[in-house]
Motif scaffolding. Structure first.
Motif, mmCIF file in Angstrom:
data_model
loop_
_atom_site.group_PDB
_atom_site.id
_atom_site.type_symbol
_atom_site.label_atom_id
_atom_site.label_comp_id
_atom_site.label_asym_id
_atom_site.label_seq_id
_atom_site.Cartn_x
_atom_site.Cartn_y
_atom_site.Cartn_z
ATOM 1 N N ARG A 196 0.828 -1.205 0.000
ATOM 2 C CA ARG A 196 0.000 0.000 0.000
ATOM 3 C C ARG A 196 0.869 1.265 0.000
ATOM 4 N N ASN A 197 1.950 1.243 0.771
ATOM 5 C CA ASN A 197 2.840 2.401 0.802
ATOM 6 C C ASN A 197 3.503 2.629 -0.547
ATOM 7 N N LYS A 198 3.841 1.543 -1.237
ATOM 8 C CA LYS A 198 4.442 1.682 -2.565
ATOM 9 C C LYS A 198 3.453 2.326 -3.530
ATOM 10 N N ILE A 199 2.184 1.959 -3.399
ATOM 11 C CA ILE A 199 1.156 2.566 -4.245
ATOM 12 C C ILE A 199 1.049 4.053 -3.944
ATOM 13 N N ARG A 200 1.042 4.403 -2.647
ATOM 14 C CA ARG A 200 0.898 5.805 -2.238
ATOM 15 C C ARG A 200 2.115 6.643 -2.616
ATOM 16 N N LEU A 201 3.311 6.079 -2.398
ATOM 17 C CA LEU A 201 4.531 6.854 -2.543
ATOM 18 C C LEU A 201 5.133 6.811 -3.943
ATOM 19 N N GLN A 202 4.835 5.743 -4.706
ATOM 20 C CA GLN A 202 5.459 5.602 -6.017
ATOM 21 C C GLN A 202 4.454 5.566 -7.173
ATOM 22 N N VAL A 203 3.436 4.709 -7.059
ATOM 23 C CA VAL A 203 2.520 4.511 -8.178
ATOM 24 C C VAL A 203 1.629 5.729 -8.416
ATOM 25 N N LEU A 204 0.978 6.219 -7.367
ATOM 26 C CA LEU A 204 0.043 7.336 -7.547
ATOM 27 C C LEU A 204 0.726 8.630 -7.999
ATOM 28 N N PRO A 205 1.907 8.974 -7.467
ATOM 29 C CA PRO A 205 2.583 10.157 -8.008
ATOM 30 C C PRO A 205 2.897 10.020 -9.498
ATOM 31 N N LEU A 206 3.251 8.814 -9.941
ATOM 32 C CA LEU A 206 3.501 8.584 -11.356
ATOM 33 C C LEU A 206 2.213 8.768 -12.168
ATOM 34 N N LEU A 207 1.106 8.208 -11.662
ATOM 35 C CA LEU A 207 -0.176 8.360 -12.346
ATOM 36 C C LEU A 207 -0.617 9.820 -12.377
ATOM 37 N N GLU A 208 -0.314 10.563 -11.308
ATOM 38 C CA GLU A 208 -0.657 11.991 -11.278
ATOM 39 C C GLU A 208 0.127 12.777 -12.313
ATOM 40 N N SER A 209 1.342 12.327 -12.622
ATOM 41 C CA SER A 209 2.127 13.011 -13.651
ATOM 42 C C SER A 209 1.508 12.816 -15.027
ATOM 43 N N ILE A 210 0.728 11.750 -15.190
ATOM 44 C CA ILE A 210 0.019 11.485 -16.444
ATOM 45 C C ILE A 210 -1.333 12.178 -16.444
ATOM 46 N N ASN A 211 -2.018 12.085 -15.307
ATOM 47 C CA ASN A 211 -3.339 12.702 -15.151
ATOM 48 C C ASN A 211 -3.416 13.348 -13.768
ATOM 49 N N PRO A 212 -3.282 14.673 -13.681
ATOM 50 C CA PRO A 212 -3.310 15.360 -12.382
ATOM 51 C C PRO A 212 -4.591 15.124 -11.583
ATOM 52 N N SER A 213 -5.651 14.707 -12.267
ATOM 53 C CA SER A 213 -6.935 14.460 -11.597
ATOM 54 C C SER A 213 -7.171 12.976 -11.351
ATOM 55 N N VAL A 214 -6.095 12.210 -11.250
ATOM 56 C CA VAL A 214 -6.234 10.752 -11.195
ATOM 57 C C VAL A 214 -7.024 10.289 -9.970
ATOM 58 N N TYR A 215 -6.879 10.972 -8.828
ATOM 59 C CA TYR A 215 -7.641 10.567 -7.636
ATOM 60 C C TYR A 215 -9.137 10.678 -7.892
ATOM 61 N N ALA A 216 -9.547 11.826 -8.437
ATOM 62 C CA ALA A 216 -10.964 12.040 -8.726
ATOM 63 C C ALA A 216 -11.456 11.077 -9.788
ATOM 64 N N THR A 217 -10.603 10.790 -10.768
ATOM 65 C CA THR A 217 -10.981 9.885 -11.853
ATOM 66 C C THR A 217 -11.214 8.469 -11.342
ATOM 67 N N ILE A 218 -10.283 7.974 -10.522
ATOM 68 C CA ILE A 218 -10.433 6.624 -9.972
ATOM 69 C C ILE A 218 -11.621 6.564 -9.021
ATOM 70 N N GLU A 219 -11.818 7.615 -8.237
ATOM 71 C CA GLU A 219 -12.962 7.650 -7.330
ATOM 72 C C GLU A 219 -14.274 7.577 -8.115
ATOM 73 N N ARG A 220 -14.357 8.310 -9.205
ATOM 74 C CA ARG A 220 -15.574 8.313 -10.034
ATOM 75 C C ARG A 220 -15.792 6.940 -10.671
ATOM 76 N N THR A 221 -14.717 6.326 -11.126
ATOM 77 C CA THR A 221 -14.818 4.993 -11.722
ATOM 78 C C THR A 221 -15.299 3.972 -10.696
ATOM 79 N N ALA A 222 -14.753 4.046 -9.483
ATOM 80 C CA ALA A 222 -15.164 3.132 -8.413
ATOM 81 C C ALA A 222 -16.648 3.312 -8.098
ATOM 82 N N SER A 223 -17.102 4.566 -8.092
ATOM 83 C CA SER A 223 -18.517 4.847 -7.832
ATOM 84 C C SER A 223 -19.403 4.252 -8.920
#
Length: 241
Positions: A196-223
């Motif tokens: 989980r820490n690797k996802i928080r510290l490494q994966v998500l920052p990388l995804l944010e560099s591709i899509n700055p709104s990645v948190y909102a996007t994944i949250e919407r998809t999960a919903s």
């Protein structure tokens, strides 16, 4: 957002998704970290009868004792009752042949439920927020999962409620700063020894560099997937084709 906006957002989320009963006590898992301190303060501000519960897993020596003292003092600052417990987590994990992480989870929720029954509380409030839910979606995706595993963390699961799922980690830190509330930081949150820490510290920052709104996007998809899952369950229940 300012203080009133953050508090109002949580209130509206509780009213629409959780429906907490103000006539009954609410247990709060108070670790002393930013999320649980914010949750405790917001629920007290909203007028809930809160009782702070702290688990000492005895895994980090003096730091674990420091956390327990801090949580006790924070409960006193908020003028709410405080309960705590110490666990021999390593022995429990060894006996059950499970990971330390799983042992902590089982011990925590079993004790919370025991306290809920003793007190007659209406709910157990846990401080998971939106970013935790996003991490859970990615964690389950990596491990392999069905549709349920891609719906994120739910606001209600039995007596467990999560009023902060409508806030991001940045919202929570902003709230604490505006309120001038202290909190403690678990150093293991910055270590990438856990997936989980690797996802928080490494994966998500990388995804944010591709899509700055990645948190909102994944949250919407999960919903969206949650709504799809609910429709599937409804159709299956009534044998719709």
């Amino acid at each position: 957002m300012d203080l009133s906006e953050i508090t109002l957002r949580v209130k509206q989320f509780i009213d629409s998704r959780i429906h907490l009963d103000k006539t009954m006590p609410v247990l709060i898992g108070l670790s002393g970290g930013a999320d649980s301190v914010a949750l405790s303060d917001i629920l007290v501000t909203l007028g809930y009868r809160c009782i702070a519960c702290h688990c000492n897993f005895q895994l980090r020596g003096d730091e674990a004792e420091r956390d327990m003292v801090f949580a006790r003092d924070m409960a006193q600052t908020l003028n709410i009752p405080f309960r705590s417990v110490r666990f021999d987590t390593e022995m429990y994990a060894s006996q059950k042949h499970i990971s330390i992480e799983m042992a902590c989870r089982e011990l925590r929720y079993e004790w919370f439920e025991e306290q809920r029954k003793k007190i007659g509380a209406g709910a157990i409030a846990i401080a998971h927020h939106r970013d935790d839910s996003v991490e859970t979606v990615l964690l389950n995706l990596i491990r392999g999962t069905g549709i349920s595993g891609l719906t994120g963390i739910h606001p209600v699961n039995g007596y467990i409620v999560r009023p902060l799922l409508c806030l991001s980690r940045k919202d929570i830190e902003s709230y604490l700063s505006l309120r001038g509330l202290p909190y403690i930081t678990d150093r293991t949150n910055k270590e990438d020894i856990y997936v989980r820490n690797k996802i928080r510290l490494q994966v998500l920052p990388l995804l944010e560099s591709i899509n700055p709104s990645v948190y909102a996007t994944i949250e919407r998809t999960a919903s969206n997937l949650y709504e799809t899952e609910q429709l599937y369950r409804f159709c299956h229940k009534f044998n719709y084709r």
